[in-house]
Motif scaffolding. Structure first.
Motif, PDB file in Angstrom:
ATOM      1  N   ARG A   1       0.843  -1.199   0.000  1.00 28.65           N
ATOM      2  CA  ARG A   1       0.000   0.000   0.000  1.00 28.65           C
ATOM      3  C   ARG A   1       0.876   1.246   0.000  1.00 28.65           C
ATOM      4  O   ARG A   1       0.573   2.225  -0.668  1.00 28.65           O
ATOM      5  CB  ARG A   1      -0.883   0.019   1.257  1.00 28.65           C
ATOM      6  CG  ARG A   1      -2.078  -0.883   1.186  1.00 28.65           C
ATOM      7  CD  ARG A   1      -2.943  -0.651   2.388  1.00 28.65           C
ATOM      8  NE  ARG A   1      -4.064  -1.563   2.420  1.00 28.65           N
ATOM      9  CZ  ARG A   1      -5.080  -1.447   3.270  1.00 28.65           C
ATOM     10  NH1 ARG A   1      -5.107  -0.463   4.132  1.00 28.65           N
ATOM     11  NH2 ARG A   1      -6.082  -2.297   3.258  1.00 28.65           N
TER      12      ARG A   1
ATOM     13  N   GLU B 146      -7.234  -2.318  10.121  1.00 28.07           N
ATOM     14  CA  GLU B 146      -7.337  -3.207   8.971  1.00 28.07           C
ATOM     15  C   GLU B 146      -6.176  -4.188   8.935  1.00 28.07           C
ATOM     16  O   GLU B 146      -6.353  -5.395   8.927  1.00 28.07           O
ATOM     17  CB  GLU B 146      -7.339  -2.395   7.667  1.00 28.07           C
ATOM     18  CG  GLU B 146      -8.558  -1.527   7.518  1.00 28.07           C
ATOM     19  CD  GLU B 146      -8.367  -0.475   6.450  1.00 28.07           C
ATOM     20  OE1 GLU B 146      -7.564  -0.682   5.531  1.00 28.07           O
ATOM     21  OE2 GLU B 146      -9.017   0.578   6.551  1.00 28.07           O
TER      22      GLU B 146
ATOM     23  N   GLN C 229      -9.232   5.373  -3.020  1.00 30.96           N
ATOM     24  CA  GLN C 229      -9.748   6.751  -3.015  1.00 30.96           C
ATOM     25  C   GLN C 229      -8.606   7.763  -3.035  1.00 30.96           C
ATOM     26  O   GLN C 229      -8.706   8.813  -3.655  1.00 30.96           O
ATOM     27  CB  GLN C 229     -10.642   6.973  -1.795  1.00 30.96           C
ATOM     28  CG  GLN C 229     -11.970   6.251  -1.918  1.00 30.96           C
ATOM     29  CD  GLN C 229     -12.728   6.180  -0.618  1.00 30.96           C
ATOM     30  OE1 GLN C 229     -12.153   6.292   0.457  1.00 30.96           O
ATOM     31  NE2 GLN C 229     -14.027   5.967  -0.711  1.00 30.96           N
TER      32      GLN C 229
ATOM     33  N   ASN D 185     -19.071  14.184   7.504  1.00 29.09           N
ATOM     34  CA  ASN D 185     -17.698  14.198   7.001  1.00 29.09           C
ATOM     35  C   ASN D 185     -17.609  13.513   5.637  1.00 29.09           C
ATOM     36  O   ASN D 185     -18.073  12.390   5.456  1.00 29.09           O
ATOM     37  CB  ASN D 185     -16.824  13.468   8.030  1.00 29.09           C
ATOM     38  CG  ASN D 185     -15.367  13.518   7.684  1.00 29.09           C
ATOM     39  OD1 ASN D 185     -14.980  13.080   6.614  1.00 29.09           O
ATOM     40  ND2 ASN D 185     -14.569  14.040   8.569  1.00 29.09           N
TER      41      ASN D 185
ATOM     42  N   PRO E  78     -10.398  -2.847   2.996  1.00 31.49           N
ATOM     43  CA  PRO E  78     -10.805  -1.738   3.893  1.00 31.49           C
ATOM     44  C   PRO E  78     -12.318  -1.667   4.060  1.00 31.49           C
ATOM     45  O   PRO E  78     -12.801  -1.249   5.098  1.00 31.49           O
ATOM     46  CB  PRO E  78     -10.284  -0.491   3.184  1.00 31.49           C
ATOM     47  CG  PRO E  78      -9.255  -0.971   2.251  1.00 31.49           C
ATOM     48  CD  PRO E  78      -9.649  -2.347   1.854  1.00 31.49           C
ATOM     49  N   ASN E  79     -13.064  -2.103   3.022  1.00 36.63           N
ATOM     50  CA  ASN E  79     -14.519  -2.087   3.160  1.00 36.63           C
ATOM     51  C   ASN E  79     -14.986  -3.113   4.166  1.00 36.63           C
ATOM     52  O   ASN E  79     -16.038  -2.953   4.775  1.00 36.63           O
ATOM     53  CB  ASN E  79     -15.183  -2.364   1.812  1.00 36.63           C
ATOM     54  CG  ASN E  79     -15.117  -1.166   0.906  1.00 36.63           C
ATOM     55  OD1 ASN E  79     -14.746  -0.091   1.351  1.00 36.63           O
ATOM     56  ND2 ASN E  79     -15.464  -1.356  -0.347  1.00 36.63           N
TER      57      ASN E  79
ATOM     58  N   PRO F 263     -11.655  10.603   9.509  1.00 36.59           N
ATOM     59  CA  PRO F 263     -11.483   9.165   9.311  1.00 36.59           C
ATOM     60  C   PRO F 263     -10.475   8.909   8.191  1.00 36.59           C
ATOM     61  O   PRO F 263     -10.022   9.848   7.527  1.00 36.59           O
ATOM     62  CB  PRO F 263     -12.867   8.678   8.901  1.00 36.59           C
ATOM     63  CG  PRO F 263     -13.794   9.815   9.076  1.00 36.59           C
ATOM     64  CD  PRO F 263     -12.971  11.049   9.033  1.00 36.59           C
ATOM     65  N   ARG F 264     -10.173   7.651   8.013  1.00 37.39           N
ATOM     66  CA  ARG F 264      -9.139   7.271   7.047  1.00 37.39           C
ATOM     67  C   ARG F 264      -9.747   7.075   5.663  1.00 37.39           C
ATOM     68  O   ARG F 264     -10.835   6.542   5.523  1.00 37.39           O
ATOM     69  CB  ARG F 264      -8.541   5.953   7.542  1.00 37.39           C
ATOM     70  CG  ARG F 264      -7.461   5.373   6.720  1.00 37.39           C
ATOM     71  CD  ARG F 264      -7.041   4.038   7.311  1.00 37.39           C
ATOM     72  NE  ARG F 264      -6.640   4.191   8.692  1.00 37.39           N
ATOM     73  CZ  ARG F 264      -7.139   3.489   9.704  1.00 37.39           C
ATOM     74  NH1 ARG F 264      -8.063   2.587   9.492  1.00 37.39           N
ATOM     75  NH2 ARG F 264      -6.719   3.682  10.920  1.00 37.39           N
TER      76      ARG F 264
ATOM     77  N   ALA G  70     -17.585   8.820   2.005  1.00 39.04           N
ATOM     78  CA  ALA G  70     -16.933   8.067   0.932  1.00 39.04           C
ATOM     79  C   ALA G  70     -16.618   6.647   1.389  1.00 39.04           C
ATOM     80  O   ALA G  70     -16.637   5.713   0.587  1.00 39.04           O
ATOM     81  CB  ALA G  70     -15.647   8.772   0.509  1.00 39.04           C
ATOM     82  N   ARG G  71     -16.302   6.497   2.663  1.00 39.33           N
ATOM     83  CA  ARG G  71     -15.948   5.167   3.149  1.00 39.33           C
ATOM     84  C   ARG G  71     -17.165   4.277   3.374  1.00 39.33           C
ATOM     85  O   ARG G  71     -17.056   3.054   3.356  1.00 39.33           O
ATOM     86  CB  ARG G  71     -15.189   5.273   4.476  1.00 39.33           C
ATOM     87  CG  ARG G  71     -13.736   5.666   4.353  1.00 39.33           C
ATOM     88  CD  ARG G  71     -12.914   4.641   3.594  1.00 39.33           C
ATOM     89  NE  ARG G  71     -12.989   3.303   4.179  1.00 39.33           N
ATOM     90  CZ  ARG G  71     -12.213   2.895   5.162  1.00 39.33           C
ATOM     91  NH1 ARG G  71     -11.327   3.692   5.663  1.00 39.33           N
ATOM     92  NH2 ARG G  71     -12.331   1.674   5.633  1.00 39.33           N
TER      93      ARG G  71
ATOM     94  N   LEU H 188     -12.776   3.205  11.351  1.00 41.91           N
ATOM     95  CA  LEU H 188     -12.572   3.935  10.101  1.00 41.91           C
ATOM     96  C   LEU H 188     -11.400   4.894  10.222  1.00 41.91           C
ATOM     97  O   LEU H 188     -11.109   5.641   9.289  1.00 41.91           O
ATOM     98  CB  LEU H 188     -13.837   4.697   9.726  1.00 41.91           C
ATOM     99  CG  LEU H 188     -15.008   3.830   9.303  1.00 41.91           C
ATOM    100  CD1 LEU H 188     -16.188   4.702   8.977  1.00 41.91           C
ATOM    101  CD2 LEU H 188     -14.652   2.968   8.114  1.00 41.91           C
ATOM    102  N   GLY H 189     -10.742   4.931  11.362  1.00 41.72           N
ATOM    103  CA  GLY H 189      -9.565   5.768  11.517  1.00 41.72           C
ATOM    104  C   GLY H 189      -9.813   7.108  12.177  1.00 41.72           C
ATOM    105  O   GLY H 189      -8.887   7.887  12.319  1.00 41.72           O
TER     106      GLY H 189
ATOM    107  N   ILE I  78     -15.109  12.212   4.055  1.00 37.79           N
ATOM    108  CA  ILE I  78     -14.349  10.959   4.025  1.00 37.79           C
ATOM    109  C   ILE I  78     -15.197   9.837   4.598  1.00 37.79           C
ATOM    110  O   ILE I  78     -15.244   8.726   4.064  1.00 37.79           O
ATOM    111  CB  ILE I  78     -13.032  11.101   4.811  1.00 37.79           C
ATOM    112  CG1 ILE I  78     -12.155  12.165   4.160  1.00 37.79           C
ATOM    113  CG2 ILE I  78     -12.297   9.785   4.863  1.00 37.79           C
ATOM    114  CD1 ILE I  78     -10.851  12.384   4.878  1.00 37.79           C
ATOM    115  N   PHE I  79     -15.924  10.155   5.670  1.00 40.12           N
ATOM    116  CA  PHE I  79     -16.806   9.141   6.261  1.00 40.12           C
ATOM    117  C   PHE I  79     -17.841   8.683   5.241  1.00 40.12           C
ATOM    118  O   PHE I  79     -18.094   7.492   5.074  1.00 40.12           O
ATOM    119  CB  PHE I  79     -17.494   9.712   7.498  1.00 40.12           C
ATOM    120  CG  PHE I  79     -18.366   8.734   8.211  1.00 40.12           C
ATOM    121  CD1 PHE I  79     -17.834   7.888   9.154  1.00 40.12           C
ATOM    122  CD2 PHE I  79     -19.715   8.642   7.926  1.00 40.12           C
ATOM    123  CE1 PHE I  79     -18.637   6.967   9.807  1.00 40.12           C
ATOM    124  CE2 PHE I  79     -20.527   7.728   8.567  1.00 40.12           C
ATOM    125  CZ  PHE I  79     -19.984   6.888   9.510  1.00 40.12           C
TER     126      PHE I  79
ATOM    127  N   ARG J 292      -9.701   5.416   1.789  1.00 44.33           N
ATOM    128  CA  ARG J 292      -9.335   4.108   1.278  1.00 44.33           C
ATOM    129  C   ARG J 292      -8.216   4.291   0.270  1.00 44.33           C
ATOM    130  O   ARG J 292      -8.093   5.335  -0.355  1.00 44.33           O
ATOM    131  CB  ARG J 292     -10.554   3.476   0.607  1.00 44.33           C
ATOM    132  CG  ARG J 292     -10.790   2.059   1.002  1.00 44.33           C
ATOM    133  CD  ARG J 292     -12.157   1.614   0.581  1.00 44.33           C
ATOM    134  NE  ARG J 292     -12.485   2.032  -0.768  1.00 44.33           N
ATOM    135  CZ  ARG J 292     -13.718   2.304  -1.160  1.00 44.33           C
ATOM    136  NH1 ARG J 292     -14.693   2.225  -0.308  1.00 44.33           N
ATOM    137  NH2 ARG J 292     -13.959   2.661  -2.401  1.00 44.33           N
TER     138      ARG J 292
END
Lengths: 349, 398
Positions: A152, A231, A322, B225, B380-381, A316-317, B230-231, B154-155, B227-228, A319
């Motif tokens: 990654r 993860e 993305q 958010n 990650p999903n 948040p993180r 999108a995730r 989700l970080g 990013i949230f 992907r």
């Protein structure tokens, strides 16, 4: 201008410069790390460290020193299946490039170790080497999570390195030099439509994408997919313990300092205080102006590092795919557009 | 690995993803003469930060894409159903609040209801209202936990700290009444252990608007958010029919648009006398599941407020013999636990121990759809899906 660390004897000069760079390399991450502890604590409605101190000064200032001492005591475990030499060397390979960049970063008038003519090129090239250390760690650990983290990271390198370099290229274009010292000095007199500004204003897009790409390079949230703890455990660092793990952590925090320093030098006027003027450095002696410049630059670095910590507390993180989409569809076109804008401005002005 | 190898021969042994199987590599040639690639077999768990607990998911990965996913359960099997056959009903209440430790009080009610139904006991009004009230506080505590942990997975580091701050305040409240922080053991057959302490209702009343305000903070911090979004949006889409086929319940089912809730369809305690709002989603993706979870906190706060308004005075338990014995027969009681539908099938032969106590736990059914949801998704999903299906591993294994 000469570095104030230059003396008559070459050997002595070398020694002083080495000591200065290494001392900064070891101490500045502590400052940023402490700031992160406290800021994260405050943002997350907790106190952060407050017991560990140095002498009578408490408030947790000694926490990172204590952590470092703890890491040194820990057993240095190398997994049986690991590729031993590569595994052992990887943290150093990840750490040293950060140290190398520091050699060319100017912190104040005369407060630099070396003024290379190709300073910017050198800094950006060295920053890319870190990834090799991470790949080595990911591959040599003989762990599937480490491998995924390493891969990654390699994918991330391709995505962010290009915008980083393109943003740097736009700055070099405006300054007319690749030397980091020249770039700062060019900002002392830079202007846009008659208004005195640093490069960060005409190149606001460049600044933004340099900062984003820098966070991606450092694996800082929201771009910490290579070490995403929920993860893939801890990516390439999964199998590391003790001092080698601490070296990876140090390279992250030193990286925060170094890349923030680059952003300050390239876009935010380096050691200058007010855009359009070099005040008050003319009125000061070389030592005083170097010291003041160092303080100003450090202040700007801390502000940028604070933004990185803030992002970590809030976002948040993303992907991995993305990030790739963002890099190729947004950052790189933006960087190219920035170069065009700067080129036009240069020709018109 | 070879030391722990399972039965030789068929190259794997019976257990999916067991020691033998993890050695197996599926080699397949690309049709177009490209590079030869292999699927990588990866064990997520039983020790893994995303499976909160000891769930294990065996994945076959093609790059980062999941080709096959299989949850392996049983690492936390403690044999509650068997243990219950050797405990009297008072002891069973101390047992059932342990399988899903985040919904302790809601579990206790289920068993008490089952025994009360068999004994045809009339539970005092006040006890029923208090049960409803504590049940909803427990539900909010449970949901806050998942709100925090989903963000963490989700970080996003911060929501979990906020969630625990709120949980702590409710925890104080529950502790003042029950003396316990996790295993309340406050329910009794025929009522409750004690009445509420002085000041409990007032403190509850003051806490409601505070929590309501902070739930709004979560909405701003996470749902708003980019990013949230999108995730999570479009990730782990669950159609309503599939959810019903798998026996999914709770927020995961409501997110698909099915508003099946035992508090509404088969009210127990005092749910018939309060207005229960069941928030639903539309698409059944991770985003909807999370939104429903947050809305449920709001809905629970509404119920808490109604309980506070209607709280009657009176006794909180009935006089019972020292040894409670359920008459011969069987009963099935279902309750809406925070994670979904809890069922208690109690068979008694008239003795002081139950002959059989079968529990239907929501987490077990909810994770059974993981293979369906995970196939073809990116790694990650998987985190976004695991975190939003809402399960407690103890509730799966019992």
């Amino acid at each position: 201008m000469e570095s104030i660390l230059t003396f008559d004897s070459l050997g002595f000069t070398l020694a002083v410069k080495l000591v200065a760079v290494v001392a900064f390399f070891l101490l500045a991450p502590l400052v940023v790390g402490y700031m992160e502890h406290k800021v994260l604590g405050d943002m997350q409605s907790r106190v952060g460290p407050y017991e560990a101190g140095i002498g009578p000064v408490k408030f947790g200032v000694g926490q990172l020193v204590a952590d470092g001492a703890k890491f040194i005591q820990k057993e240095d475990i190398i997994p049986r299946a690991a590729d031993k030499w590569v595994f052992a060397a990887a943290p150093a390979v990840a750490l040293v490039p950060t140290l190398l960049i520091l050699v060319v970063v100017p912190f104040g008038p005369g407060a630099w170790a070396e003024n290379l003519d190709v300073g910017l090129f050198f800094a950006l090239a060295a920053s890319g080497v870190t990834v090799i250390g991470i790949l080595m760690a990911g591959w040599a650990s003989a762990n599937k999570y480490s491998l995924m983290g390493g891969l990654r990271d390699a994918a991330q390198l391709i995505a962010y390195e290009l915008p980083l370099v393109l943003a740097g290229a736009a700055v070099a274009l405006q300054a007319g030099s690749l030397s980091l010292v020249d770039i700062v000095q060019a900002q002392g007199s830079a202007s846009l439509l008659g208004l005195p500004v640093w490069f960060g204003i005409p190149q606001i897009a460049g600044l933004a994408l340099f900062f984003v790409a820098a966070m991606a390079e450092l694996n800082r949230p929201p771009f910490d997919m290579p070490i995403a703890d929920s993860e893939i455990i801890f990516g390439h660092m999964t199998e590391y313990t003790g001092i080698r793990y601490a070296m990876f952590m140090l390279s992250e925090y030193a990286g925060m300092v170094v890349l923030s320093a680059l952003a300050v030098v390239l876009f935010l006027g380096g050691w200058y205080i007010v855009p359009g003027t070099t005040w008050p450095y003319e009125q000061l002696g070389p030592a005083a102006s170097a010291l003041l410049g160092f303080g100003v630059t450090m202040g700007k670095i801390i502000i940028l590092a604070f933004l990185m910590v803030w992002a970590r507390a809030t976002l948040p993180r993303l992907r991995e795919d993305q990030l790739q989409t963002m890099a190729w569809m947004v950052l790189i076109p933006l960087a190219l557009a920035q170069i065009v804008v700067v080129g036009v401005l240069e020709v018109v002005a | 690995m070879s030391e722990t190898r399972a039965p030789q021969g068929d190259g794997g042994g019976g257990m999916p993803g067991g020691p033998g199987e993890s050695m197996r590599l599926e080699v397949r040639d690309e049709e177009q003469g490209g590079l030869q690639t292999q699927e990588m077999n990866l064990n997520i768990g039983p020790q893994h930060p995303a499976t909160h607990g000891v769930l294990r998911v065996v994945l076959d990965l093609d790059g980062e894409r999941i080709a096959r996913a299989e949850p392996v359960i049983g690492y936390m099997h403690r044999g509650f159903e068997k243990l219950a056959e050797h405990r009297d009903y008072r002891q069973i209440i101390a047992l059932v609040n342990r399988h899903d430790w985040l919904s302790a009080f809601c579990n206790e009610i289920g068993v008490a209801l089952a025994v009360e139904t068999m004994m045809e006991l009339e539970v005092p009004e006040r006890a029923q209202w208090i049960r409803t009230l504590l049940c909803e506080w427990n539900r909010i505590m449970n949901h806050l936990m998942f709100v925090g942990s989903f963000g963490l997975e989700l970080g996003a580091l911060t929501p979990v700290f906020y969630a625990f701050r709120e949980r702590e305040e409710i925890q104080h409240l529950m502790e003042s009444a029950t003396g316990g922080r996790l295993h309340f053991t406050f329910c009794r057959v025929g009522g409750l252990k004690d009445d509420l302490p002085l000041g409990f209702l007032k403190a509850s009343e003051q806490l409601v608007p505070v929590i309501r305000q902070r739930v709004q903070d979560y909405r701003d911090l996470l749902l708003g958010n980019e990013i949230f979004q999108a995730r999570t949006s479009g990730v782990g889409k669950l159609p309503a029919e599939v959810a019903l086929d798998y026996g999914v319940s709770g927020p995961a089912l409501h997110a698909t648009g099915v508003a099946e809730d035992a508090r509404v369809t088969e009210p127990y305690a005092k749910y018939a006398d309060v207005d229960v709002r069941v928030p639903t989603g539309e698409t059944g993706d991770s985003y909807d599941r999370f939104r429903v979870l947050l809305d449920r906190i709001d809905a629970s706060l509404d119920i808490v407020a109604q309980c506070l308004d209607n709280m009657p005075s009176g006794p909180v338990n009935v006089k019972l013999p020292k040894q409670v014995k359920a008459p011969e027969g069987a009963v099935y009681v279902r309750t809406e636990n925070p994670l979904g539908q809890g069922g208690y099938y109690l068979v008694s032969d008239g003795k002081k121990y139950p002959w059989r106590l079968k529990m239907r736990t929501p987490s077990f059914s909810n994770i059974s759809m993981l293979p369906y949801l995970l196939e073809g998704e990116l790694l990650p999903n998987m985190i976004a899906i695991l975190g939003s299906v809402y399960f407690v591993v103890g509730d799966i294994d019992r």
